[in-house]
Scaffold this active site. Sequence first.
Site, PDB file in Angstrom:
ATOM      1  N   SER A  41      37.594  25.502   3.218  1.00  0.00           N
ATOM      2  CA  SER A  41      37.665  26.690   4.073  1.00  0.00           C
ATOM      3  C   SER A  41      38.999  26.832   4.799  1.00  0.00           C
ATOM      4  O   SER A  41      39.379  27.933   5.192  1.00  0.00           O
ATOM      5  CB  SER A  41      36.531  26.666   5.105  1.00  0.00           C
ATOM      6  OG  SER A  41      36.572  25.474   5.871  1.00  0.00           O
ATOM      7  N   GLY A  78      33.330  24.906   2.575  1.00  0.00           N
ATOM      8  CA  GLY A  78      32.296  23.881   2.478  1.00  0.00           C
ATOM      9  C   GLY A  78      32.549  22.807   1.452  1.00  0.00           C
ATOM     10  O   GLY A  78      31.822  21.811   1.400  1.00  0.00           O
ATOM     11  N   ASN A 109      35.752  18.098   5.018  1.00  0.00           N
ATOM     12  CA  ASN A 109      34.287  18.159   5.069  1.00  0.00           C
ATOM     13  C   ASN A 109      33.652  16.785   4.861  1.00  0.00           C
ATOM     14  O   ASN A 109      32.608  16.490   5.443  1.00  0.00           O
ATOM     15  CB  ASN A 109      33.770  19.167   4.046  1.00  0.00           C
ATOM     16  CG  ASN A 109      34.077  20.592   4.460  1.00  0.00           C
ATOM     17  OD1 ASN A 109      33.791  20.996   5.584  1.00  0.00           O
ATOM     18  ND2 ASN A 109      34.680  21.356   3.578  1.00  0.00           N
ATOM     19  N   ASP A 190      35.504  28.073  16.742  1.00  0.00           N
ATOM     20  CA  ASP A 190      34.821  26.843  16.345  1.00  0.00           C
ATOM     21  C   ASP A 190      35.669  25.604  16.564  1.00  0.00           C
ATOM     22  O   ASP A 190      35.201  24.475  16.428  1.00  0.00           O
ATOM     23  CB  ASP A 190      34.359  26.909  14.888  1.00  0.00           C
ATOM     24  CG  ASP A 190      35.500  27.109  13.886  1.00  0.00           C
ATOM     25  OD1 ASP A 190      36.674  26.962  14.277  1.00  0.00           O
ATOM     26  OD2 ASP A 190      35.205  27.419  12.716  1.00  0.00           O
ATOM     27  N   HIS A 193      38.917  25.878  12.413  1.00  0.00           N
ATOM     28  CA  HIS A 193      39.638  26.697  11.436  1.00  0.00           C
ATOM     29  C   HIS A 193      40.810  27.443  12.081  1.00  0.00           C
ATOM     30  O   HIS A 193      40.715  27.877  13.224  1.00  0.00           O
ATOM     31  CB  HIS A 193      38.688  27.694  10.775  1.00  0.00           C
ATOM     32  CG  HIS A 193      37.606  27.047   9.987  1.00  0.00           C
ATOM     33  ND1 HIS A 193      36.373  26.723  10.536  1.00  0.00           N
ATOM     34  CD2 HIS A 193      37.555  26.653   8.698  1.00  0.00           C
ATOM     35  CE1 HIS A 193      35.621  26.149   9.615  1.00  0.00           C
ATOM     36  NE2 HIS A 193      36.314  26.092   8.489  1.00  0.00           N
TER      37      HIS A 193
END
Length: 218
Positions: A41, A78, A109, A190, A193
């Site tokens: 991502s 993801g 991840n 978040d 990102h």
Amino acid sequence: MRSTVRRYGILRRLYQSALLLGLATLPQAATAKTVLAFGDSLMAGYQLRPGEGFAPQLQAALKAKGHAITVIPAGVSGDTTAQGKARVNWVLAGAKAKPDVVILELGANDMLRGQSPATAKANLDATISAFKAKGIRVILAGMLAQPNLGAAYAREFNAIYPALAKSQGVALYPFFMDGVAAVPGMQLGDGLHPTPAGVKVIVRRILPTVERELAKIK
């Protein structure tokens, strides 16, 4: 929970199908070099508008410096190192032309899920080998473990990228989020990102490495 997982799986397959279609229809000049932006991502432009993600910003930056380069977006939100390894062949099969350089950005991840650094290293090693087997130069973009995972985990995880770059003989960009991680205004809400401004910082900092690798191609 089961319906959420199923919905995520469907969305993921739809995203991959759209990505494959996009790769097959990208216009590419016969003499232009290509860079494959292959990752998760952080490369996929999570929650960003068209043109704000890593691939379009990198292509614009290269163009501004006089390079006729097509940057192929191949980030899937993801993705772990295992999932990235599993899609190398179909991504390459879907591209109209073999990429000259790949920027390989995976591992975040795995780290966020506390997965084994040794497994992540093995997956990345296999992915690098797969790209090299096709004659594609690799830029390995590193990641750093979050402090809350503990010093022992961080030491093992952080060592993955320089060790692989050395053993595989590929270019290393030590930390993909350099200048963005923990910097106010450079990340989305978040805290993970990059914002469009954050992507711009990433592109500016990795650009010299990309240019060096492109210059090595005959």
